[in-house]
Write an enzyme that holds these catalytic residues in place. Structure first.
Site, PDB file in Angstrom:
ATOM      1  N   CYS A 115      -1.123   5.726   9.703  1.00  0.00           N
ATOM      2  CA  CYS A 115      -0.028   4.991  10.121  1.00  0.00           C
ATOM      3  C   CYS A 115      -0.425   3.744  10.888  1.00  0.00           C
ATOM      4  CB  CYS A 115       0.674   5.923  11.155  1.00  0.00           C
ATOM      5  SG  CYS A 115       1.972   6.849  10.488  1.00  0.00           S
ATOM      6  N   CYS A 118       3.546   8.240   1.436  1.00  0.00           N
ATOM      7  CA  CYS A 118       4.094   7.510   2.440  1.00  0.00           C
ATOM      8  C   CYS A 118       4.320   6.144   1.490  1.00  0.00           C
ATOM      9  CB  CYS A 118       3.106   7.442   3.410  1.00  0.00           C
ATOM     10  SG  CYS A 118       3.475   5.866   4.637  1.00  0.00           S
ATOM     11  N   GLU A 158       0.852  -1.189   0.108  1.00  0.00           N
ATOM     12  CA  GLU A 158       0.036  -0.014  -0.086  1.00  0.00           C
ATOM     13  C   GLU A 158       0.961   1.253  -0.029  1.00  0.00           C
ATOM     14  OE1 GLU A 158      -4.133  -1.715   1.913  1.00  0.00           O
ATOM     15  OE2 GLU A 158      -2.685  -1.224   3.326  1.00  0.00           O
ATOM     16  N   CYS A 163       6.172  -5.275  16.156  1.00  0.00           N
ATOM     17  CA  CYS A 163       5.799  -4.310  17.116  1.00  0.00           C
ATOM     18  C   CYS A 163       4.300  -4.413  17.459  1.00  0.00           C
ATOM     19  CB  CYS A 163       5.993  -2.930  16.457  1.00  0.00           C
ATOM     20  SG  CYS A 163       7.693  -2.656  15.935  1.00  0.00           S
ATOM     21  N   CYS A 180       6.669  -7.259   7.349  1.00  0.00           N
ATOM     22  CA  CYS A 180       7.594  -6.749   8.128  1.00  0.00           C
ATOM     23  C   CYS A 180       8.207  -7.995   8.946  1.00  0.00           C
ATOM     24  CB  CYS A 180       7.340  -5.374   8.895  1.00  0.00           C
ATOM     25  SG  CYS A 180       8.554  -4.886   9.793  1.00  0.00           S
ATOM     26  N   CYS A 187       1.286  -2.615  15.771  1.00  0.00           N
ATOM     27  CA  CYS A 187       1.122  -2.021  14.341  1.00  0.00           C
ATOM     28  C   CYS A 187       0.643  -3.518  13.471  1.00  0.00           C
ATOM     29  CB  CYS A 187       2.731  -1.880  13.922  1.00  0.00           C
ATOM     30  SG  CYS A 187       2.910  -1.853  12.183  1.00  0.00           S
TER      31      CYS A 187
HETATM   32  N1  SAH Z   1       8.995   0.038  10.142  1.00  0.00           N
HETATM   33  C1  SAH Z   1       9.197   1.675  10.181  1.00  0.00           C
HETATM   34  C2  SAH Z   1       8.355   2.294   9.377  1.00  0.00           C
HETATM   35  C3  SAH Z   1       7.055   2.132   9.086  1.00  0.00           C
HETATM   36  S1  SAH Z   1       5.625   2.476  10.477  1.00  0.00           S
HETATM   37  C4  SAH Z   1       9.223   2.178  11.528  1.00  0.00           C
HETATM   38  O1  SAH Z   1       8.622   1.052  12.328  1.00  0.00           O
HETATM   39  O2  SAH Z   1       9.435   3.105  11.804  1.00  0.00           O
HETATM   40  C5  SAH Z   1       5.577   4.182  10.520  1.00  0.00           C
HETATM   41  C6  SAH Z   1       5.064   4.714  12.013  1.00  0.00           C
HETATM   42  O3  SAH Z   1       3.930   4.461  12.387  1.00  0.00           O
HETATM   43  C7  SAH Z   1       6.214   4.054  12.975  1.00  0.00           C
HETATM   44  O4  SAH Z   1       6.559   5.001  13.846  1.00  0.00           O
HETATM   45  C8  SAH Z   1       5.301   3.056  13.406  1.00  0.00           C
HETATM   46  O5  SAH Z   1       5.855   2.936  14.821  1.00  0.00           O
HETATM   47  C9  SAH Z   1       3.849   3.745  13.683  1.00  0.00           C
HETATM   48  N2  SAH Z   1       2.717   2.913  13.715  1.00  0.00           N
HETATM   49  C10 SAH Z   1       2.568   1.738  13.480  1.00  0.00           C
HETATM   50  N3  SAH Z   1       1.519   1.393  13.939  1.00  0.00           N
HETATM   51  C11 SAH Z   1       0.921   2.223  14.367  1.00  0.00           C
HETATM   52  C12 SAH Z   1      -0.711   2.309  14.858  1.00  0.00           C
HETATM   53  N4  SAH Z   1      -1.194   1.529  14.782  1.00  0.00           N
HETATM   54  N5  SAH Z   1      -1.156   3.633  15.197  1.00  0.00           N
HETATM   55  C13 SAH Z   1       0.003   4.606  15.141  1.00  0.00           C
HETATM   56  N6  SAH Z   1       1.253   4.664  14.842  1.00  0.00           N
HETATM   57  C14 SAH Z   1       1.594   3.304  14.373  1.00  0.00           C
HETATM   58 FE1  SF4 Z   2       7.597  -3.136  11.257  1.00  0.00          FE
HETATM   59 FE2  SF4 Z   2       5.312  -2.143  12.115  1.00  0.00          FE
HETATM   60 FE3  SF4 Z   2       7.267  -2.450  13.845  1.00  0.00          FE
HETATM   61 FE4  SF4 Z   2       7.562  -0.616  11.741  1.00  0.00          FE
HETATM   62  S1  SF4 Z   2       6.249  -0.687  13.326  1.00  0.00           S
HETATM   63  S2  SF4 Z   2       9.180  -2.276  12.290  1.00  0.00           S
HETATM   64  S3  SF4 Z   2       6.379  -1.838  10.143  1.00  0.00           S
HETATM   65  S4  SF4 Z   2       6.252  -4.114  12.831  1.00  0.00           S
END
Ligand code: SAH
Ligand code: SF4
Length: 393
Positions: free
Chosen positions: A370, A130, A117, A141, A137, A144
């Site tokens: 995000c 974006c 996406e 996290c 991934c 996420c």
């Molecule tokens: N993998 C990279 C970039 C992608 S995520 C990283 O983790 O930095 C982009 C941002 O969105 C990151 O700061 C991530 O922690 C945040 N993010 C992920 N899931 C989210 C959610 N459900 N609500 C708000 N922010 C989120």
């Molecule tokens: Fe991967 Fe989501 Fe963690 Fe970013 S926030 S490193 S996309 S699992």
């Protein structure tokens, strides 16, 4: 022979490669050096190769041309030779959703049938794209949505640049020959904040950003590109030296105990190690402040004590703190912090002298915010064992 019943996600660690496009090579995503070598290999006289790179580069990345026949400053037989050996290919647009607030979410198909996406966020003075760096991934996290999806493979440099080109196609942003130069840019900023961990696909991300930054093509300045990482410490200095873009870090917690739970890669590189790497970043890349991303999770990381600890931890680092109200997704184990809590948290940071913008959730009605990106076609979930192994448990 392929097994028709095998899940498409079985190749957990596919090595990035230039996927076959018949036997013709895709020009998109090749660096200038790679393109030069490819042209020579295809029969371009060595002495002319550099000039041909410049000409083709301009057609592809400045004018957005996808057909060699339109490259009118090249001889006809040379155009035919190019068409015989190369293609100019961007990923395929599968669908587009437009949010009430103007945010656009593109579902994009790449080689192998996988999907990622891409989100376009128009704002008053800029437009941010974006983009994704991986399908899924490896990291996990816990807040996420992408993190619940297996890593299918890394994107190639061409697939990463291709996302920018595809958005420009959709927005009609390529210049028109003869038309007055339009300085307003619809895609004025690129953030590597889509699916995947960009620093686990370093070379492809770097090459793609070199193409995007090149002054004779898409020509986005390195200060308009932000790479977001969960904290892959060994690649941070390299990001400064080899890309030089702005850096955002998914910080999200102020103690190792909480960060271990939210961003499990913290078990490999903890807060102290991460901060040490970040202290050098602005100096190495001659860049501006580092963005500390901080997702606001109710009752988990949003207390006044957290805010105070955060300020203490980052002392001495040129920083701004971007507070992200948690974006919920089906089955998510957390809730968004209340609005007055987020404001109280922001206030403590602001009074300590840091900018503390609260990121307005965009495109929520189309699940484009995000951390909500997860391709519905890649249904396989990680197993418990995989999650443990990937998180280094
Ligand atoms: N993998 C990279 C970039 C992608 S995520 C990283 O983790 O930095 C982009 C941002 O969105 C990151 O700061 C991530 O922690 C945040 N993010 C992920 N899931 C989210 C959610 N459900 N609500 C708000 N922010 C989120
Ligand atoms: Fe991967 Fe989501 Fe963690 Fe970013 S926030 S490193 S996309 S699992």
């Amino acid at each position: 022979m392929t097994d028709a019943t095998a899940p498409i996600t079985q190749d957990l660690l596919t090595i990035p490669r230039n996927l076959p496009e018949g036997d013709r090579r895709n020009i998109v995503g090749l660096t200038r050096d790679q393109l030069r070598l490819a042209l020579i290999e295809a029969g371009t006289p060595e002495k002319q190769a550099k000039m041909r790179v410049g000409q083709i580069w301009q057609w592809v990345y400045h004018w957005g041309v996808r057909d060699f026949a339109q490259m009118t400053n090249l001889a006809k037989d040379y155009r035919a030779l190019l068409a015989d050996k190369f293609v100019i290919q961007v990923p395929e647009l599968v669908s587009k959703q437009v949010s009430m607030d103007g945010t656009r979410k593109y579902l994009v198909r790449i080689a192998g049938g996988h999907e990622v996406e891409v989100v376009y966020i128009p704002e008053e003075s800029r437009g941010t794209l974006c983009i994704s760096s991986q399908v899924g991934c490896t990291l996990t996290c816990s807040f996420c949505h992408t993190g619940t999806q297996k890593l299918v493979r890394n994107l190639t440099a061409g697939e990463i640049v291709g996302q920018v080109m595809l958005a420009r196609d959709d927005l009609g942003e390529w210049p028109k020959p003869g038309a007055p130069k339009d300085e307003t840019r619809l895609v004025s900023n690129v953030v590597l904040m889509g699916m995947g961990e960009p620093l686990y696909n370093f070379e492809n991300v770097r090459d793609a950003m070199q193409v995007v930054m090149d002054g004779e093509g898409i020509s986005l300045s390195r200060r308009r590109i932000t790479l977001s990482t969960s904290g892959i410490v060994p690649e941070i200095a390299r990001t400064a030296q080899e890309i030089g873009c702005l850096l955002a870090v998914s910080f999200h917690a102020t103690t190792d105990e909480v960060r271990d739970r939210l961003v499990p890669v913290n078990k490999k590189w903890n807060i102290e190690t991460l901060l040490a790497a970040l202290r050098d970043y602005p100096r190495l890349s001659n860049s501006e402040r580092i963005t500390f991303e901080y997702v606001m999770l109710k009752g988990v990381n949003d207390s006044d004590e957290d805010a105070k600890r955060l300020v203490k931890l980052i002392r001495g680092i040129p920083a701004k703190i971007n507070l992200i109200p948690f974006n919920e997704w089906p089955g998510a184990p957390y809730q968004r912090s209340d609005w007055d809590r987020i404001e109280a948290f922001a206030d403590i940071i602001y009074k300590a002298g840091y900018a503390s913008p609260i990121r307005t959730p965009r495109g929520e009605d189309i699940m484009a915010a995000c951390g909500q990106l997860k391709s519905a076609t890649e249904r396989a979930r990680k197993s418990r064992a995989e999650i443990a192994a990937e998180a280094g448990l």
